[in-house]
Structures are given as structure tokens and as C-alpha cells.
Design a protein around this motif. Structure first.
Motif, mmCIF file in Angstrom:
data_model
loop_
_atom_site.group_PDB
_atom_site.id
_atom_site.type_symbol
_atom_site.label_atom_id
_atom_site.label_comp_id
_atom_site.label_asym_id
_atom_site.label_seq_id
_atom_site.Cartn_x
_atom_site.Cartn_y
_atom_site.Cartn_z
ATOM 1 N N ASN A 1 -45.890 47.530 82.592
ATOM 2 C CA ASN A 1 -45.361 47.244 81.265
ATOM 3 C C ASN A 1 -46.527 46.882 80.352
ATOM 4 O OD1 ASN A 1 -43.619 46.695 79.204
ATOM 5 N ND2 ASN A 1 -43.181 44.622 79.864
ATOM 6 N N VAL A 2 -47.168 47.895 79.810
ATOM 7 C CA VAL A 2 -48.300 47.670 78.919
ATOM 8 C C VAL A 2 -47.985 48.273 77.559
ATOM 9 C CG1 VAL A 2 -49.982 47.628 80.783
ATOM 10 C CG2 VAL A 2 -49.486 49.778 79.650
ATOM 11 N N ALA A 3 -48.495 47.628 76.526
ATOM 12 C CA ALA A 3 -48.272 48.180 75.187
ATOM 13 C C ALA A 3 -49.245 47.557 74.202
ATOM 14 C CB ALA A 3 -46.846 47.925 74.725
ATOM 15 N N ASP A 4 -49.714 48.362 73.309
ATOM 16 C CA ASP A 4 -50.513 47.923 72.172
ATOM 17 C C ASP A 4 -49.860 48.568 70.957
ATOM 18 O OD1 ASP A 4 -52.309 47.351 70.193
ATOM 19 O OD2 ASP A 4 -54.070 47.966 71.322
ATOM 20 N N LEU A 5 -49.197 47.773 70.164
ATOM 21 C CA LEU A 5 -48.406 48.314 69.060
ATOM 22 C C LEU A 5 -49.056 48.123 67.697
ATOM 23 C CD1 LEU A 5 -44.930 47.112 70.322
ATOM 24 C CD2 LEU A 5 -45.979 49.347 70.625
ATOM 25 N N LEU B 1 -53.259 52.497 86.236
ATOM 26 C CA LEU B 1 -52.693 51.460 87.111
ATOM 27 C C LEU B 1 -52.037 52.081 88.339
ATOM 28 C CD1 LEU B 1 -51.150 48.991 84.540
ATOM 29 C CD2 LEU B 1 -52.697 48.368 86.385
ATOM 30 N N LEU B 2 -51.257 53.115 88.119
ATOM 31 C CA LEU B 2 -50.596 53.784 89.242
ATOM 32 C C LEU B 2 -51.626 54.366 90.206
ATOM 33 C CD1 LEU B 2 -48.038 54.722 90.648
ATOM 34 C CD2 LEU B 2 -48.077 56.755 89.187
ATOM 35 N N ARG B 3 -52.656 55.026 89.656
ATOM 36 C CA ARG B 3 -53.694 55.607 90.507
ATOM 37 C C ARG B 3 -54.427 54.536 91.318
ATOM 38 N NH1 ARG B 3 -58.070 59.225 87.654
ATOM 39 N NH2 ARG B 3 -58.944 57.207 87.129
ATOM 40 N N ALA B 4 -54.618 53.351 90.748
ATOM 41 C CA ALA B 4 -55.311 52.275 91.457
ATOM 42 C C ALA B 4 -54.416 51.609 92.504
ATOM 43 C CB ALA B 4 -55.806 51.230 90.455
ATOM 44 N N VAL B 5 -53.123 51.513 92.240
ATOM 45 C CA VAL B 5 -52.186 50.816 93.122
ATOM 46 C C VAL B 5 -51.679 51.709 94.259
ATOM 47 C CG1 VAL B 5 -49.854 49.823 93.175
ATOM 48 C CG2 VAL B 5 -51.452 49.138 91.403
ATOM 49 N N LEU B 6 -51.499 52.974 93.988
ATOM 50 C CA LEU B 6 -50.852 53.873 94.939
ATOM 51 C C LEU B 6 -51.503 53.905 96.324
ATOM 52 C CD1 LEU B 6 -48.353 55.592 94.986
ATOM 53 C CD2 LEU B 6 -49.711 57.528 94.202
ATOM 54 N N PRO B 7 -52.822 53.962 96.457
ATOM 55 C CA PRO B 7 -53.402 53.964 97.807
ATOM 56 C C PRO B 7 -53.018 52.723 98.625
ATOM 57 C CG PRO B 7 -55.055 54.615 96.206
ATOM 58 C CD PRO B 7 -53.847 54.150 95.433
ATOM 59 N N HIS B 8 -52.953 51.582 97.978
ATOM 60 C CA HIS B 8 -52.574 50.344 98.676
ATOM 61 C C HIS B 8 -51.105 50.389 99.099
ATOM 62 C CE1 HIS B 8 -56.386 48.464 97.713
ATOM 63 N NE2 HIS B 8 -56.238 48.899 96.474
ATOM 64 N N MET B 9 -50.273 50.934 98.232
ATOM 65 C CA MET B 9 -48.850 51.027 98.554
ATOM 66 C C MET B 9 -48.609 52.043 99.666
ATOM 67 S SD MET B 9 -47.268 50.680 94.717
ATOM 68 C CE MET B 9 -45.617 50.996 95.257
#
Length: 84
Positions: A33-37, A67-75
Motif C-alpha cells: 500500500n504505497v502512494a505519493d499523491l 516490493l513484490l520482486r524483493a519479497v517473492l523469493p522469501h515467500m
């Protein structure tokens, strides 16, 4: 637990994930949940410069993918990924 990091910085994203893995021992999910508005709230598009637009895209579009690319290997390592 909360960490402060620059959502537009790939090295900061990778450091965040490694820090979370060290702290928790494993990762089982990601809530990106990231956002810069700043570029869209209360501003006319003609008043935005390209640097602001580029940062907005980097945070709102690129950061969740990083974020997904960094987290996915751990998951994947712990069988935490369920494909739909």
C-alpha cells in the motif's frame, strides 16, 4: 512494526525487505500500500514538473512491483505463495 524508507529507491526497498526478514525470520505476505499523491491532489496537471511526475509514477507504479520482486523469493522459500 513499522519501517521508514524511500519508496522510490530500489536499494531502500531491498534493505527494507532484508530487515523485515531478519526481524521476523520469514515473510508470508505483502501488503504493498504505497502512494505519493502530491502530483494529483490540489494541483493542476500543467503545474507539475517532470521530476514530480516521474517520482509519482516511480512510487505509485514501480515501487509495488519492486516490493513484490524483493519479497517473492522469501515467500517462495517457505511455501507462502498461493497462485490463483
Amino acid at each position: 512494526m513499522a519501517w521508514h524508507y524511500d519508496q522510490a529507491d530500489e536499494a531502500a526497498i531491498n534493505a527494507l525487505v532484508e530487515s523485515a526478514v531478519r526481524h521476523f525470520g520469514r515473510l508470508d505476505g505483502l501488503f504493498a500500500n504505497v502512494a505519493d499523491l502530491k502530483a494529483v491532489l490540489g494541483r493542476h496537471i500543467l503545474s507539475n514538473d517532470s521530476a514530480l511526475w516521474e517520482r509519482t509514477l516511480r512510487v505509485n507504479v514501480t515501487a509495488p512491483a519492486l516490493l513484490l520482486r524483493a519479497v517473492l523469493p522469501h515467500m517462495l522459500q517457505h511455501g507462502s505463495v498461493r497462485w490463483c
